[in-house]
Design a protein around this motif. Structure first.
Motif, PDB file in Angstrom:
ATOM      1  N   PRO A 150     -30.924  32.289  32.237  1.00  0.00           N
ATOM      2  CA  PRO A 150     -30.594  33.060  30.789  1.00  0.00           C
ATOM      3  C   PRO A 150     -31.719  33.756  30.604  1.00  0.00           C
ATOM      4  O   PRO A 150     -31.485  35.000  29.713  1.00  0.00           O
ATOM      5  CB  PRO A 150     -30.974  31.591  29.800  1.00  0.00           C
ATOM      6  CG  PRO A 150     -29.920  30.679  30.731  1.00  0.00           C
ATOM      7  CD  PRO A 150     -30.668  30.845  32.337  1.00  0.00           C
ATOM      8  N   SER A 202     -26.630  26.203  32.728  1.00  0.00           N
ATOM      9  CA  SER A 202     -26.416  25.864  31.543  1.00  0.00           C
ATOM     10  C   SER A 202     -27.103  26.892  30.819  1.00  0.00           C
ATOM     11  O   SER A 202     -27.970  27.765  31.386  1.00  0.00           O
ATOM     12  CB  SER A 202     -26.863  24.588  31.090  1.00  0.00           C
ATOM     13  OG  SER A 202     -28.332  24.253  31.350  1.00  0.00           O
ATOM     14  N   SER A 203     -26.538  27.216  29.430  1.00  0.00           N
ATOM     15  CA  SER A 203     -27.012  27.980  28.592  1.00  0.00           C
ATOM     16  C   SER A 203     -28.384  28.049  28.344  1.00  0.00           C
ATOM     17  O   SER A 203     -28.985  29.071  27.848  1.00  0.00           O
ATOM     18  CB  SER A 203     -26.069  28.356  27.416  1.00  0.00           C
ATOM     19  OG  SER A 203     -26.108  27.280  26.656  1.00  0.00           O
ATOM     20  N   ASP A 204     -28.929  26.811  28.420  1.00  0.00           N
ATOM     21  CA  ASP A 204     -30.413  26.688  28.014  1.00  0.00           C
ATOM     22  C   ASP A 204     -31.213  26.567  29.211  1.00  0.00           C
ATOM     23  O   ASP A 204     -32.473  26.532  29.379  1.00  0.00           O
ATOM     24  CB  ASP A 204     -30.623  25.314  27.122  1.00  0.00           C
ATOM     25  CG  ASP A 204     -30.189  24.179  27.768  1.00  0.00           C
ATOM     26  OD1 ASP A 204     -29.623  24.286  29.174  1.00  0.00           O
ATOM     27  OD2 ASP A 204     -30.402  23.260  27.355  1.00  0.00           O
ATOM     28  N   ARG A 244     -19.995  24.639  29.502  1.00  0.00           N
ATOM     29  CA  ARG A 244     -19.706  25.204  28.149  1.00  0.00           C
ATOM     30  C   ARG A 244     -20.855  25.496  27.522  1.00  0.00           C
ATOM     31  O   ARG A 244     -22.055  24.731  27.463  1.00  0.00           O
ATOM     32  CB  ARG A 244     -18.943  24.074  27.333  1.00  0.00           C
ATOM     33  CG  ARG A 244     -18.347  24.442  25.925  1.00  0.00           C
ATOM     34  CD  ARG A 244     -17.945  23.189  25.542  1.00  0.00           C
ATOM     35  NE  ARG A 244     -17.680  23.621  23.887  1.00  0.00           N
ATOM     36  CZ  ARG A 244     -17.298  22.544  23.139  1.00  0.00           C
ATOM     37  NH1 ARG A 244     -17.398  21.433  23.295  1.00  0.00           N
ATOM     38  NH2 ARG A 244     -17.173  23.224  21.647  1.00  0.00           N
ATOM     39  N   ARG A 245     -20.840  26.733  26.918  1.00  0.00           N
ATOM     40  CA  ARG A 245     -22.180  27.453  26.458  1.00  0.00           C
ATOM     41  C   ARG A 245     -22.818  26.442  25.213  1.00  0.00           C
ATOM     42  O   ARG A 245     -22.125  26.070  24.362  1.00  0.00           O
ATOM     43  CB  ARG A 245     -21.682  28.623  25.784  1.00  0.00           C
ATOM     44  CG  ARG A 245     -22.982  29.571  25.386  1.00  0.00           C
ATOM     45  CD  ARG A 245     -22.656  30.901  24.750  1.00  0.00           C
ATOM     46  NE  ARG A 245     -22.159  31.954  25.588  1.00  0.00           N
ATOM     47  CZ  ARG A 245     -21.635  33.026  25.619  1.00  0.00           C
ATOM     48  NH1 ARG A 245     -21.728  33.488  24.310  1.00  0.00           N
ATOM     49  NH2 ARG A 245     -21.397  33.767  26.316  1.00  0.00           N
ATOM     50  N   GLY A 246     -23.930  26.513  25.064  1.00  0.00           N
ATOM     51  CA  GLY A 246     -24.330  25.688  24.056  1.00  0.00           C
ATOM     52  C   GLY A 246     -24.452  24.039  24.309  1.00  0.00           C
ATOM     53  O   GLY A 246     -24.794  23.337  23.302  1.00  0.00           O
ATOM     54  N   LEU A 286     -16.650  29.649  27.842  1.00  0.00           N
ATOM     55  CA  LEU A 286     -17.507  30.249  26.990  1.00  0.00           C
ATOM     56  C   LEU A 286     -17.898  29.056  26.083  1.00  0.00           C
ATOM     57  O   LEU A 286     -18.260  27.855  26.542  1.00  0.00           O
ATOM     58  CB  LEU A 286     -17.228  31.407  26.135  1.00  0.00           C
ATOM     59  CG  LEU A 286     -17.102  32.587  27.044  1.00  0.00           C
ATOM     60  CD1 LEU A 286     -16.625  34.026  26.328  1.00  0.00           C
ATOM     61  CD2 LEU A 286     -18.473  33.148  27.758  1.00  0.00           C
ATOM     62  N   SER A 287     -17.927  29.268  24.639  1.00  0.00           N
ATOM     63  CA  SER A 287     -18.554  28.094  23.836  1.00  0.00           C
ATOM     64  C   SER A 287     -17.254  27.393  23.124  1.00  0.00           C
ATOM     65  O   SER A 287     -17.724  26.234  22.734  1.00  0.00           O
ATOM     66  CB  SER A 287     -18.921  28.810  22.856  1.00  0.00           C
ATOM     67  OG  SER A 287     -18.426  29.841  21.897  1.00  0.00           O
ATOM     68  N   GLU A 329     -13.985  35.265  23.813  1.00  0.00           N
ATOM     69  CA  GLU A 329     -13.135  33.879  23.638  1.00  0.00           C
ATOM     70  C   GLU A 329     -11.628  34.344  23.676  1.00  0.00           C
ATOM     71  O   GLU A 329     -10.742  33.378  24.165  1.00  0.00           O
ATOM     72  CB  GLU A 329     -13.551  33.333  22.398  1.00  0.00           C
ATOM     73  CG  GLU A 329     -15.122  32.857  22.290  1.00  0.00           C
ATOM     74  CD  GLU A 329     -15.030  31.473  23.153  1.00  0.00           C
ATOM     75  OE1 GLU A 329     -14.223  31.233  24.021  1.00  0.00           O
ATOM     76  OE2 GLU A 329     -16.256  31.028  23.060  1.00  0.00           O
ATOM     77  N   HIS A 380     -20.121  39.916  28.765  1.00  0.00           N
ATOM     78  CA  HIS A 380     -19.702  39.213  27.821  1.00  0.00           C
ATOM     79  C   HIS A 380     -19.806  40.091  26.282  1.00  0.00           C
ATOM     80  O   HIS A 380     -20.873  40.663  25.938  1.00  0.00           O
ATOM     81  CB  HIS A 380     -20.405  37.893  27.252  1.00  0.00           C
ATOM     82  CG  HIS A 380     -19.952  36.875  28.331  1.00  0.00           C
ATOM     83  ND1 HIS A 380     -20.757  35.828  28.865  1.00  0.00           N
ATOM     84  CD2 HIS A 380     -19.018  36.847  29.274  1.00  0.00           C
ATOM     85  CE1 HIS A 380     -20.422  35.242  29.795  1.00  0.00           C
ATOM     86  NE2 HIS A 380     -19.261  35.753  30.024  1.00  0.00           N
ATOM     87  N   ASN A 428     -27.496  38.741  31.030  1.00  0.00           N
ATOM     88  CA  ASN A 428     -27.235  38.481  29.551  1.00  0.00           C
ATOM     89  C   ASN A 428     -27.509  40.026  28.792  1.00  0.00           C
ATOM     90  O   ASN A 428     -26.638  40.126  28.000  1.00  0.00           O
ATOM     91  CB  ASN A 428     -27.976  37.620  28.889  1.00  0.00           C
ATOM     92  CG  ASN A 428     -27.612  36.049  29.469  1.00  0.00           C
ATOM     93  OD1 ASN A 428     -26.312  36.061  30.023  1.00  0.00           O
ATOM     94  ND2 ASN A 428     -28.292  35.081  29.377  1.00  0.00           N
TER      95      ASN A 428
END
Length: 472
Positions: A150, A202-204, A244-246, A286-287, A329, A380, A428
């Motif tokens: 990220p 993962s997104s983090d 899954r984002r977040g 995505l989220s 989305e 995105h 990103n």
């Protein structure tokens, strides 16, 4: 008696020389005292004149002299209250600014959820200078998949040689390598012992997941490349992974035609989803609590609504659908061995736009066959997508501009490269695009392109405004 007194009186009346001297000194002292007193009077008179010339100063001194302890406390209390009011005003301004930022972010999130947030940057992109494209080599066999962290500082790539390599983007140097093992050494080897087909981060940036031909999913710490967990459950090769984002919820797709849901935090399996009639070749999310999949030769794209336990089925390609990516989305892009690239919306069962023979065709007249589209990527919430072709002569990474409402794809520019473009990922920020290339297709060995080089190509994405700044 009387004579005595008379004598004493006479003696007292007649001063001697010492008395005269003392009297002279006393007179001098009185004279000096008068002069000093006069000089002091002059000085005091001068100060008085200054005070009369500066009435504010005199008033200030009078105020200081006349201020009582109670008045001083009252004055200090007023100053303190004024300071509190100033701090409160500053705090209110800061809170208002932060509230505006949060409101802006929430509005962006709402637009993103509805698929209406779109950064129109395709018109600004310019073709990169070939000299600026970097090739990172380290894998012995074809690169099959890759992910970008990220923070955009590192790239992870995996290969048919069963290894995973961590690269530093800025220097292009190899930071760490998770070596592959031989088949049959699974019990003692912590890495993969079969072709790695897919990866996700993962997104983090806390977890890295990788899936292989040996039905296994490995979970790693991206910072240290330390092995954390091993997920078992699929009955065939794991071909798609996405976080899954977040969250730390992981979706996996397999050639066994199923999708599984995992909780990485809890090192636990959650559920399995069925529906595809052929091996699943790609997966993305995505989220939202849902994912999208490409069903290979069942020629379907599916949207899985996890919470509702339902799925939407889409048709459109004439051959195997080999890759899929979400643009936002509400929209997604797919590619297949029919040579077509299609853009879809979740509200329609057919593509909203399709480009046939997106990477050209080969063969004799009347027997032409399109070059496969082996990978797709999307920046995105923007109007840019990319596709990777497969072939020895016309293989390339092609960038496309999505038209208004995603109802068309216009070619922007292409970056030629020999081999199979097995994986594509945008950073990103959209500053660069990474292509994983190999001599073979990631899902098989139908033919081999000897002149191709197994590695990663880092393609800078420049914009016209940036180029003008550099030139100036």
């Amino acid at each position: 008696m009387s004579s005595f007194f008379i004598k004493k009186k006479v003696i007292s009346a007649a001063p001697n020389k010492g008395d005269l001297k003392r009297k002279s000194n006393a007179d001098d002292g009185k004279s000096r005292s008068k002069k000093f007193s006069k000089r002091m009077d002059e000085e005091i008179s001068s100060d008085s004149e200054n005070e009369s010339a500066d009435p504010n100063r005199k008033q200030l001194e009078d105020d200081e002299i006349e201020e009582t302890p109670q008045e001083k406390k009252l004055r200090l209390a007023k100053l303190y209250l004024d300071q509190l009011r100033e701090e409160e005003d500053k705090r209110a301004e800061q809170e208002s600014f932060e509230a505006d930022l949060i409101a802006g972010r929430l509005q962006e999130d709402v637009l993103e959820q509805k698929g209406k947030l779109q950064r129109l940057i395709a018109k600004e992109l310019i073709a990169p200078d070939p000299a600026e494209i970097r090739l990172l080599r380290g894998h012995k066999l074809p690169v099959t998949c890759l992910v970008i962290t990220p923070d955009e500082k590192y790239i992870f790539s995996a290969s048919k040689d069963c290894s995973i390599i961590k690269w530093e983007v800025e220097s292009g140097k190899k930071v760490q390598k998770i070596a592959g093992g031989r088949k049959g050494t699974e019990a003692r080897h912590m890495g993969h012992t079969a072709h790695v087909l897919c990866m996700a981060i993962s997104s983090d940036g806390k977890y890295l997941a990788s899936g292989d031909m040996n039905k296994l999913i490995m979970i790693w710490d991206p910072m240290t490349c330390k092995h954390l967990y091993k997920f078992k459950g699929h009955r065939d090769a794991v071909s798609g992974l996405a976080f899954r984002r977040g969250t730390h919820t992981l979706y996996s797709a397999s050639h066994d035609r199923s999708i599984k849901v995992w909780s990485v935090d809890e090192n636990a399996y959650v559920e399995t989803l069925f529906g595809h009639q052929d091996m699943i070749t790609g997966l993305d999310c995505l989220s939202r609590e849902r994912c999208v999949t490409a069903g290979g030769r069942d020629r379907t794209v599916r949207v899985w609504k996890i919470a509702e336990e339902s799925q939407l089925v889409f048709h459109g390609h004439e051959g195997s659908i080999d890759c899929i990516q979400l643009i936002n989305e509400e929209h997604m892009v797919t590619g297949g061995d029919d040579g077509s690239i299609s853009v879809w919306t979740v509200n329609k069962k057919k593509p909203v736009s399709t480009v046939k023979q997106a990477h050209g065709s080969h063969g004799n007249t009347g027997l032409e066959q399109p070059y496969w589209v082996s990978s797709v990527a999307a920046l995105h919430n923007s109007d840019i997508v990319a596709s990777g072709g497969s072939g020895s002569h016309n293989s390339a990474v092609q960038l496309w501009k999505c038209g208004q409402g995603f109802r068309g794809l216009e070619p922007l520019f292409s970056v030629p490269m020999a081999g199979f473009v097995n994986s594509l990922k945008f950073s990103n920020s959209g500053k660069f695009l990474v292509a994983g290339v190999g001599q073979e297709h990631r899902l098989g060995r139908w033919w081999r392109i000897k002149e191709a080089r197994n590695g990663l190509y880092i393609i800078p994405l420049k914009r016209q405004a940036q180029e003008q700044e550099v030139n100036q």
